[in-house]
Motif scaffolding. Sequence first.
Motif, mmCIF file in Angstrom:
data_model
loop_
_atom_site.group_PDB
_atom_site.id
_atom_site.type_symbol
_atom_site.label_atom_id
_atom_site.label_comp_id
_atom_site.label_asym_id
_atom_site.label_seq_id
_atom_site.Cartn_x
_atom_site.Cartn_y
_atom_site.Cartn_z
ATOM 1 N N UNK A 125 7.720 -1.304 -3.886
ATOM 2 C CA UNK A 125 7.476 -2.500 -4.686
ATOM 3 C C UNK A 125 8.666 -3.452 -4.612
ATOM 4 N N UNK A 126 9.870 -2.878 -4.670
ATOM 5 C CA UNK A 126 11.090 -3.677 -4.592
ATOM 6 C C UNK A 126 11.162 -4.419 -3.273
ATOM 7 N N UNK A 127 10.928 -3.704 -2.172
ATOM 8 C CA UNK A 127 10.997 -4.329 -0.852
ATOM 9 C C UNK A 127 9.844 -5.306 -0.622
ATOM 10 N N UNK A 128 8.709 -5.012 -1.224
ATOM 11 C CA UNK A 128 7.577 -5.941 -1.130
ATOM 12 C C UNK A 128 7.964 -7.298 -1.712
ATOM 13 N N UNK A 129 8.684 -7.285 -2.824
ATOM 14 C CA UNK A 129 9.122 -8.542 -3.439
ATOM 15 C C UNK A 129 10.121 -9.275 -2.554
ATOM 16 N N UNK A 150 0.802 -1.231 0.000
ATOM 17 C CA UNK A 150 0.000 0.000 0.000
ATOM 18 C C UNK A 150 0.821 1.261 0.000
ATOM 19 N N UNK A 151 2.155 1.109 -0.040
ATOM 20 C CA UNK A 151 3.077 2.256 -0.051
ATOM 21 C C UNK A 151 2.843 3.162 1.161
ATOM 22 N N UNK A 192 10.070 5.731 1.540
ATOM 23 C CA UNK A 192 10.228 4.834 0.408
ATOM 24 C C UNK A 192 9.416 5.339 -0.780
ATOM 25 N N UNK A 193 10.031 5.374 -1.928
ATOM 26 C CA UNK A 193 9.305 5.733 -3.142
ATOM 27 C C UNK A 193 8.414 4.554 -3.540
ATOM 28 N N UNK A 194 7.430 4.780 -4.411
ATOM 29 C CA UNK A 194 6.607 3.651 -4.878
ATOM 30 C C UNK A 194 7.436 2.511 -5.455
ATOM 31 N N UNK A 195 8.490 2.843 -6.199
ATOM 32 C CA UNK A 195 9.350 1.815 -6.780
ATOM 33 C C UNK A 195 10.099 1.052 -5.695
ATOM 34 N N UNK A 196 10.587 1.776 -4.693
ATOM 35 C CA UNK A 196 11.294 1.126 -3.579
ATOM 36 C C UNK A 196 10.344 0.254 -2.770
#
Length: 198
Positions: free
Chosen positions: A68-72, A56-57, A62-66
């Motif tokens: 997403x990266x950490x979510x993975x 959910x950012x 953290x940026x949206x891209x970061x």
Amino acid sequence: MRTLVIWAVVTAVLAVPLVAAAFSPLLAWRDPIYILAGFAGVLSMGLLVLQPLLAGRDLPGLTPLESRHWHRWVGVTLVIAILIHVAGLWVTSPPDVVDALLFVSPTPFSAWGVVAMWAALAAATLGIYRQRLALRFRVWRLSHTGLATVTIIGSVVHAMLIEGTMEIMTKTALCALAVLAAARTLIRLRVWDIRRRS
């Protein structure tokens, strides 16, 4: 200041249950592998709080891209923790694990744990092979989110039913936070609205 407070809370959510579990009297005379399996389970519950927040950012800094990266990467860590949890229990008591996997275990918490495990593995598979599966975004999003929701619900019920390493107060708080974080993300992103893409 707000950022520091939020990250301090996130750190506490991950660390406090592990510290509380370390003082559990149920660890006395247990094999190291059993203890490792138990702590992997506790860590998994903490990661289930973190995952929706990343999706959910909602974590500051953290940026949206970061996010997403950490979510993975947290998802990969979650799968590894689950596998360690199950493998450790397999080593210490194979018949119990077999009964759980076949859904013939007399303990209700076993079935919930197995359902949560398979849902987590399926959600991770969808995440890793998203591009190769060539699914429409809406189909992928609903599938991934649905499996993640089953993982959280199954894990929460599993944890609450079992009397194991986790201390009851921290366990209850962790389970409640996992459900609240998931609900907040579902509502905020409106994942059920197939007309939108975000």
